[in-house]
Write a protein that holds these residues in place. Structure first.
Motif, PDB file in Angstrom:
ATOM      1  N   GLY A  64       0.810  -1.344  -0.107  1.00 55.93           N
ATOM      2  CA  GLY A  64      -0.035   0.032   0.025  1.00 55.93           C
ATOM      3  C   GLY A  64       0.918   1.182  -0.059  1.00 55.93           C
ATOM      4  O   GLY A  64       0.523   2.457  -0.749  1.00 55.93           O
ATOM      5  N   VAL A  65       2.080   1.226   0.712  1.00 61.71           N
ATOM      6  CA  VAL A  65       2.925   2.410   0.731  1.00 61.71           C
ATOM      7  C   VAL A  65       3.104   2.441  -0.750  1.00 61.71           C
ATOM      8  O   VAL A  65       3.737   3.633  -1.142  1.00 61.71           O
ATOM      9  CB  VAL A  65       4.091   2.130   1.844  1.00 61.71           C
ATOM     10  N   PHE A 205       2.760   4.195   6.895  1.00 57.07           N
ATOM     11  CA  PHE A 205       1.894   3.229   7.451  1.00 57.07           C
ATOM     12  C   PHE A 205       1.245   3.487   8.511  1.00 57.07           C
ATOM     13  O   PHE A 205       0.073   3.380   8.658  1.00 57.07           O
ATOM     14  CB  PHE A 205       2.840   1.858   7.713  1.00 57.07           C
ATOM     15  N   SER A 208      -1.663   5.565   7.877  1.00 59.46           N
ATOM     16  CA  SER A 208      -3.224   5.076   7.556  1.00 59.46           C
ATOM     17  C   SER A 208      -3.781   4.396   8.794  1.00 59.46           C
ATOM     18  O   SER A 208      -4.932   4.191   8.935  1.00 59.46           O
ATOM     19  CB  SER A 208      -2.672   4.237   6.512  1.00 59.46           C
ATOM     20  N   ARG A 341      -2.657   3.049   0.748  1.00 60.15           N
ATOM     21  CA  ARG A 341      -2.400   2.527   2.045  1.00 60.15           C
ATOM     22  C   ARG A 341      -3.962   1.779   2.728  1.00 60.15           C
ATOM     23  O   ARG A 341      -3.757   0.951   3.136  1.00 60.15           O
ATOM     24  CB  ARG A 341      -1.752   3.269   2.789  1.00 60.15           C
TER      25      ARG A 341
END
Length: 399
Positions: A64-65, A205, A208, A341
């Motif tokens: 996601g990053v 991270f 999120s 993310r």
């Protein structure tokens, strides 16, 4: 054309994915049958499906990053090429009669690692194709296309397995990836501008996680999807066992059972696309989730092939409405810089936790039978929906 289909880029992506997904569902059916033929073990069927999602469990939060930092189209092209090569290698192994359990399991692990990057990238890519105003329509249409492929793919696979064996399913799936790749290369998108990254991946991270925990609707949806992934959706993993040992049908019947899920899901997704903004999303999500759980419990008690088809269609309808609404609600509230993310978290609980679900479903089925395993999952999902309806009024009232 109206809604998402008014956008040229979405049409190209939509139709390319549609062709590719028919091949994907053909491979899914063939793979379950192949593992059952090689091992004669319901647990191995569940384990293979678990391994195909293991990479998502391990890598998708980091993915996601990455998605928020790179050109999404280029990333999706690479993931589709790698998945195409996996399908062609499976075809080669089966045709040369060298396919073994460990080879299939290793390929399952590699497929899962690629999927860890592919799923959040494709989810986050939709808003780039249609914008926020047509996002729910795009997600619903995507779901209807996905489930139309669920109808066609298993039905074709059932015929092909009986006529030529599983290798042809793998080959055709590999070839089908050319359609989505052609669509991706034909998209007209603004030049990708790489953002200057002021923070590390770890800080990104944590941002999120903070966002998800700060919104009761988002947090509850993530938890519910996790519960359904572990206890509800593994009924699909056990379908080869149900087909052979419970309703006593052939490979063609197995394909029809999988197609029945797709029929119901496609109709549910189309209904959601037509309803559009008239749907009160929070309440509809809770109601459809509860209906899915009830259909699972009823399906577990079915011993007639015809009744199983009907209940699977109803379960598919409820399932797709639940997941499409969950996806839409998440993407509607998430800020654009966090989209990759947050959708990685969605992929993590929806797909990444599937190994746990497939493992527990296969284990219970091995010792207590597939019907008990499916019924247990339905009961857990029903309890989860009841708790969410009581404990999260913000979700219940969400429009």
């Amino acid at each position: 054309m109206t809604g998402a289909l008014a956008h040229r880029n979405f049409r190209l992506f939509f139709f390319g994915q549609g062709i590719s997904l028919i091949g994907t569902w053909m491979q899914s059916v063939a793979l379950g049958w192949l593992v059952l033929e090689i091992t004669n073990s319901p647990f191995a069927v569940g384990l293979n499906q678990a391994l195909r999602s293991l990479g998502v469990l391990v890598f998708t939060l980091y993915a996601g990053v990455v998605v928020d930092r790179v050109d999404k189209r280029r990333l999706i092209v690479w993931t589709q090429v790698l998945q195409m090569l996996e399908a062609l290698l499976l075809a080669l192994l089966v045709w040369t009669k060298t396919a073994t359990t460990w080879q299939v399991m290793v390929l399952a692990v590699l497929f899962g690692i690629v999927s860890a990057f592919d799923i959040p990238a494709r989810q986050a890519f939709l808003v780039d194709l249609v914008g926020r105003d047509n996002l729910m329509n795009a997600i619903a249409l995507n779901s209807s296309m996905f489930n139309a492929a669920r109808i066609v793919g298993p039905a074709v696979a059932g015929v092909l397995i009986g006529a030529t064996g599983v290798a042809m399913c793998f080959l055709l799936n590999g070839v089908s990836y050319l359609a989505v790749l052609a669509g991706l290369f034909a998209l007209r998108l603004p030049r990708f501008e790489r953002r200057v990254q002021e923070h590390s991946a770890w800080v990104g991270f944590r941002e999120s996680v903070t966002f998800i925990r700060s919104d009761a609707r988002v947090f509850t949806i993530v938890i519910l999807v996790a519960v359904f992934s572990v206890f509800g959706f593994p009924f699909l993993v056990l379908m080869p066992v149900v087909a052979r040992d419970v309703v006593h049908t052939s490979a063609r019947g197995y394909g029809l059972l999988m197609a029945a899920v797709g029929v119901g899901a496609m109709l549910g997704a189309l209904a959601l696309a037509l309803a559009g903004r008239r749907v009160k999303q929070g309440m509809a999500l809770l109601q459809s989730g509860a209906a899915f759980a009830v259909m699972l419990i009823a399906f577990a008690a079915a011993r007639s092939f015809g009744l199983a088809l009907l209940l699977l269609a109803l379960a598919g309808c409820a399932m797709i409405i639940t997941t499409a609404l969950a996806n839409t609600m998440l993407q509607t509230v998430v800020p654009d810089p966090l989209r990759g993310r947050v959708m990685a978290f969605y992929a993590f609980v929806f797909v990444g936790l599937a190994p746990l679900g497939a493992f527990q479903a296969g284990l219970v089925a091995e010792h207590r039978g597939a019907p008990i395993s499916i019924a247990l999952g339905g009961v857990v999902c029903l309890v989860a929906m009841a708790v969410a309806a009581w404990a999260a009024p913000e979700l219940r009232k969400a429009s």
